[in-house]
Design a protein around this motif. Structure first.
Motif, PDB file in Angstrom:
ATOM      1  N   SER A 188       0.874  -1.382  -0.193  1.00  0.00           N
ATOM      2  CA  SER A 188      -0.126  -0.021   0.186  1.00  0.00           C
ATOM      3  C   SER A 188       1.636   1.409   0.238  1.00  0.00           C
ATOM      4  O   SER A 188       0.491   2.224  -0.225  1.00  0.00           O
ATOM      5  CB  SER A 188      -0.958  -0.454   1.410  1.00  0.00           C
ATOM      6  OG  SER A 188      -0.180   0.016   2.234  1.00  0.00           O
ATOM      7  N   PRO A 249      -9.667   2.203   5.263  1.00  0.00           N
ATOM      8  CA  PRO A 249      -9.775   2.820   5.217  1.00  0.00           C
ATOM      9  C   PRO A 249      -9.659   3.510   3.830  1.00  0.00           C
ATOM     10  O   PRO A 249     -10.126   4.474   3.427  1.00  0.00           O
ATOM     11  CB  PRO A 249      -8.867   4.187   6.195  1.00  0.00           C
ATOM     12  CG  PRO A 249      -7.494   3.242   6.748  1.00  0.00           C
ATOM     13  CD  PRO A 249      -8.761   1.513   6.223  1.00  0.00           C
ATOM     14  N   ARG A 250      -8.203   2.845   3.491  1.00  0.00           N
ATOM     15  CA  ARG A 250      -7.373   3.195   1.617  1.00  0.00           C
ATOM     16  C   ARG A 250      -8.024   2.452   0.746  1.00  0.00           C
ATOM     17  O   ARG A 250      -7.834   0.865   1.022  1.00  0.00           O
ATOM     18  CB  ARG A 250      -6.118   4.083   2.334  1.00  0.00           C
ATOM     19  CG  ARG A 250      -6.133   5.299   3.325  1.00  0.00           C
ATOM     20  CD  ARG A 250      -4.753   5.337   3.247  1.00  0.00           C
ATOM     21  NE  ARG A 250      -3.862   5.146   2.448  1.00  0.00           N
ATOM     22  CZ  ARG A 250      -2.434   4.536   1.948  1.00  0.00           C
ATOM     23  NH1 ARG A 250      -2.484   3.902   2.791  1.00  0.00           N
ATOM     24  NH2 ARG A 250      -2.219   4.010   0.779  1.00  0.00           N
ATOM     25  N   THR A 313      -6.732  12.009  -3.357  1.00  0.00           N
ATOM     26  CA  THR A 313      -6.750  11.566  -1.696  1.00  0.00           C
ATOM     27  C   THR A 313      -6.840   9.931  -2.429  1.00  0.00           C
ATOM     28  O   THR A 313      -7.213   9.506  -3.546  1.00  0.00           O
ATOM     29  CB  THR A 313      -8.038  11.494  -0.897  1.00  0.00           C
ATOM     30  OG1 THR A 313      -8.344  10.869  -0.082  1.00  0.00           O
ATOM     31  CG2 THR A 313      -9.204  11.321  -1.815  1.00  0.00           C
ATOM     32  N   ASP A 314      -6.597   8.579  -1.906  1.00  0.00           N
ATOM     33  CA  ASP A 314      -7.846   7.367  -2.743  1.00  0.00           C
ATOM     34  C   ASP A 314      -8.308   7.155  -0.783  1.00  0.00           C
ATOM     35  O   ASP A 314      -8.891   5.573  -0.864  1.00  0.00           O
ATOM     36  CB  ASP A 314      -5.985   6.419  -2.274  1.00  0.00           C
ATOM     37  CG  ASP A 314      -5.297   5.944  -1.281  1.00  0.00           C
ATOM     38  OD1 ASP A 314      -5.271   6.505   0.023  1.00  0.00           O
ATOM     39  OD2 ASP A 314      -4.900   4.758  -0.905  1.00  0.00           O
ATOM     40  N   ARG A 315      -8.805   8.162   0.050  1.00  0.00           N
ATOM     41  CA  ARG A 315      -9.865   7.940   1.066  1.00  0.00           C
ATOM     42  C   ARG A 315     -10.946   6.515   0.157  1.00  0.00           C
ATOM     43  O   ARG A 315     -11.836   7.088  -0.203  1.00  0.00           O
ATOM     44  CB  ARG A 315      -9.879   8.497   1.782  1.00  0.00           C
ATOM     45  CG  ARG A 315      -8.738   8.400   2.809  1.00  0.00           C
ATOM     46  CD  ARG A 315      -9.092   9.447   3.770  1.00  0.00           C
ATOM     47  NE  ARG A 315     -10.005   9.116   5.069  1.00  0.00           N
ATOM     48  CZ  ARG A 315      -9.615   8.105   5.756  1.00  0.00           C
ATOM     49  NH1 ARG A 315      -8.455   8.103   6.357  1.00  0.00           N
ATOM     50  NH2 ARG A 315     -10.624   7.739   6.798  1.00  0.00           N
ATOM     51  N   VAL A 316     -11.136   5.577   1.342  1.00  0.00           N
ATOM     52  CA  VAL A 316     -12.197   4.749   0.042  1.00  0.00           C
ATOM     53  C   VAL A 316     -13.744   5.866   0.248  1.00  0.00           C
ATOM     54  O   VAL A 316     -14.753   5.850  -0.071  1.00  0.00           O
ATOM     55  CB  VAL A 316     -13.479   3.668   1.049  1.00  0.00           C
ATOM     56  CG1 VAL A 316     -14.016   3.290   0.564  1.00  0.00           C
ATOM     57  CG2 VAL A 316     -11.472   2.976   0.600  1.00  0.00           C
ATOM     58  N   THR A 317     -13.879   6.728   1.602  1.00  0.00           N
ATOM     59  CA  THR A 317     -15.399   7.684   1.813  1.00  0.00           C
ATOM     60  C   THR A 317     -14.955   8.756   1.122  1.00  0.00           C
ATOM     61  O   THR A 317     -15.834   9.278   0.856  1.00  0.00           O
ATOM     62  CB  THR A 317     -15.127   7.636   3.574  1.00  0.00           C
ATOM     63  OG1 THR A 317     -13.956   8.586   4.091  1.00  0.00           O
ATOM     64  CG2 THR A 317     -15.839   6.780   3.951  1.00  0.00           C
ATOM     65  N   ASP A 318     -14.057   9.345   0.683  1.00  0.00           N
ATOM     66  CA  ASP A 318     -13.770   9.731   0.061  1.00  0.00           C
ATOM     67  C   ASP A 318     -13.590  10.033  -1.842  1.00  0.00           C
ATOM     68  O   ASP A 318     -13.492  11.091  -2.578  1.00  0.00           O
ATOM     69  CB  ASP A 318     -12.785  11.186   0.301  1.00  0.00           C
ATOM     70  CG  ASP A 318     -12.751  11.452   1.417  1.00  0.00           C
ATOM     71  OD1 ASP A 318     -14.125  11.414   2.343  1.00  0.00           O
ATOM     72  OD2 ASP A 318     -11.751  11.664   2.205  1.00  0.00           O
ATOM     73  N   SER A 398     -13.146  16.253   3.887  1.00  0.00           N
ATOM     74  CA  SER A 398     -12.072  15.859   3.257  1.00  0.00           C
ATOM     75  C   SER A 398     -12.006  15.329   1.823  1.00  0.00           C
ATOM     76  O   SER A 398     -11.129  16.352   1.046  1.00  0.00           O
ATOM     77  CB  SER A 398     -12.446  14.851   3.691  1.00  0.00           C
ATOM     78  OG  SER A 398     -12.992  13.878   3.849  1.00  0.00           O
ATOM     79  N   GLN A 402      -9.627  18.292  -1.860  1.00  0.00           N
ATOM     80  CA  GLN A 402      -8.927  18.353  -2.125  1.00  0.00           C
ATOM     81  C   GLN A 402      -9.059  18.646  -3.491  1.00  0.00           C
ATOM     82  O   GLN A 402      -7.404  18.778  -4.645  1.00  0.00           O
ATOM     83  CB  GLN A 402      -8.602  16.551  -2.775  1.00  0.00           C
ATOM     84  CG  GLN A 402      -8.834  15.620  -1.005  1.00  0.00           C
ATOM     85  CD  GLN A 402      -7.080  15.656  -0.745  1.00  0.00           C
ATOM     86  OE1 GLN A 402      -6.307  15.839  -1.045  1.00  0.00           O
ATOM     87  NE2 GLN A 402      -7.631  14.973   0.918  1.00  0.00           N
TER      88      GLN A 402
END
Length: 445
Positions: A188, A249-250, A313-318, A398, A402
């Motif tokens: 990752s 999370p990512r 970003t690679d945050r799943v929620t974003d 968040s 970006q």
């Protein structure tokens, strides 16, 4: 590959010296298949890397270090797939390990450096365990050629000790649960092209060598108990890796934990390789899953890198804005996910179907339950990502911070799509791939 299919296994004594004492290169169907998959994935990921590094502002020094290490990694894998010598295989493993560690560290950030150091220590430990096993074989039989060893090996304490050392070292490199602790961070934190080949191919190098020893060198030994243990650890890997991916999370971390689970599916085939009936189905399932996983997982990591580069970003929620703004990349991720889940008509479906047939035919029905449960968990964590592409709710703060999603260019989108289409097309090619399981697979070289 064509010559092997027509004429059978091919063997070359380097320098005109026959083994022993010479060193031999040999390629059978198994080696040709791994060589071909490696060439296809490396070629497409290399095209991705060209655009990836050119769009990386201030990373010129990282790109200059990347390409020599990239070619060294590819060369090391090719060397492993053609070697017919146990010590030469160790040399190839070291080339692969050192190049891979340096590529992970190439990001030049503290988390990546920590992951690379852990990867280095694990890689060296695995290589030393393998080398100790080879030393026991050489001390007992006086040869290193795999073909000659296969004819010389007898049922003895030292042989079983070498089997344990070689298997444990290679399983550590394969990152089979619970020896997977180094993989999520390394995969990752690395750059997207590096993550793609680490997951899709580098772990397969250890699997390839493990198959060489189990199905050739140690074929005369009773391996049922060992295969059962590997299968049990594979079942644990499927469940554990899937739950961790579900909570990641990512996106890159999610795909990394998915690799832990997918390695588990490969190891579920091991009880079938030594079973009667079910061995031929187990071999066909293993070959199909190896190719399907290489194509789908490399595509998944490339899409994660594209979202990170384009959306910041690679945050799943974003990920919602990037998923909607990049339909080609999202299609590639969806197709790769469908193959990882095991839905028809993908290669992942064919591999899991063959695996299910094999485990039920061999009477290992609990493993079949694990396969089905793992597929449902894979569906859950893939759906967790893709569902945001169909949501039009306001962006989280968040994600809004970006900025707008940038265009990553065709060079970062088309290779991932081609790899995922390959995983899809593999389902249609399966009738031609499955018969390879009985042609030179684990046979004399």
């Amino acid at each position: 590959a064509a010559r092997v299919l027509v004429q059978g296994p091919s063997r070359l004594g380097l320098g005109g010296w026959a083994a022993p004492p010479g060193i031999a290169w040999s390629v059978d169907t198994l080696g040709a298949l791994f060589l071909g998959v490696t060439a296809a994935v490396f070629a497409l990921v290399s095209l991705y890397a060209l655009t990836f590094w050119r769009s990386a502002v201030g990373r010129e020094s990282a790109e200059r270090a990347f390409w020599p290490l990239w070619w060294l990694l590819w060369a090391g894998m090719n060397a492993l797939f053609v070697t017919g010598d146990a010590f030469n295989a160790y040399v190839a493993l070291e080339l692969i390990g050192l190049a891979a560690v340096a590529l992970v560290a190439g990001v030049d950030e503290l988390p990546a450096l920590r992951a690379a150091l852990r990867y280095l220590l694990v890689s060296l430990a695995g290589s030393l365990a393998y080398l100790a096993g080879v030393a026991l074989l050489y001390g007992g039989y006086g040869v290193l050629d795999l073909g000659v060893l296969a004819e010389a090996v007898t049922d003895s304490t030292s042989t079983y000790a070498s089997l344990a050392l070689i298997t444990s070292g290679l399983l550590l490199k394969l990152a089979l649960f619970p020896l997977h602790f180094w993989l999520p961070a390394a995969h990752s934190q690395a750059a997207a092209p590096v993550s793609a080949v680490l997951s899709a191919l580098v772990t397969k190098a250890a699997l390839f060598l493990l198959l060489r020893f189990w199905l050739e060198v140690f074929a005369a030994l009773s391996l049922g108990w060992a295969a059962g243990l590997v299968g049990l650890l594979g079942a644990a890997a499927v469940i554990w890796g899937s739950f961790q991916a579900l909570a990641a999370p990512r996106l890159k971390l999610l795909v990394a934990y998915s690799t832990v689970a997918q390695v588990g599916y490969l190891c579920l085939c091991f009880p079938l390789l030594v079973a009667t009936p079910g061995a031929e189905l187990g071999r066909a399932a293993l070959l199909t899953l190896v190719v399907a996983h290489a194509l789908a997982k490399s595509a998944a990591f490339l899409t994660a890198g594209t979202y990170l580069r384009a959306g910041g970003t690679d945050r799943v929620t974003d990920l919602g804005p990037a998923l909607r703004a990049l339909p080609i990349t999202t299609a590639a991720l969806a197709l790769a996910g469908i193959s990882l889940i095991g839905l028809p008509p993908t290669g992942g479906f064919v591999g899991k179907w063959l695996l299910l047939r094999g485990v039920f035919e061999a009477g290992h029905w609990p493993l079949g339950v694990v396969v089905l449960a793992g597929s449902l968990l894979t569906l859950a964590y893939i759906f967790r990502v893709l569902v945001q592409a169909f949501q039009e709710d306001p962006q989280p703060a968040s994600a809004a911070s970006q900025g707008p999603v940038r265009d990553p260019g065709w060079g970062m989108q088309v290779p991932a799509l081609l790899l995922s289409l390959g995983a899809l097309g593999l389902g249609f090619l399966a009738p031609y791939l499955a018969p390879l399981a009985s042609v030179g697979f684990g046979g004399p070289t």
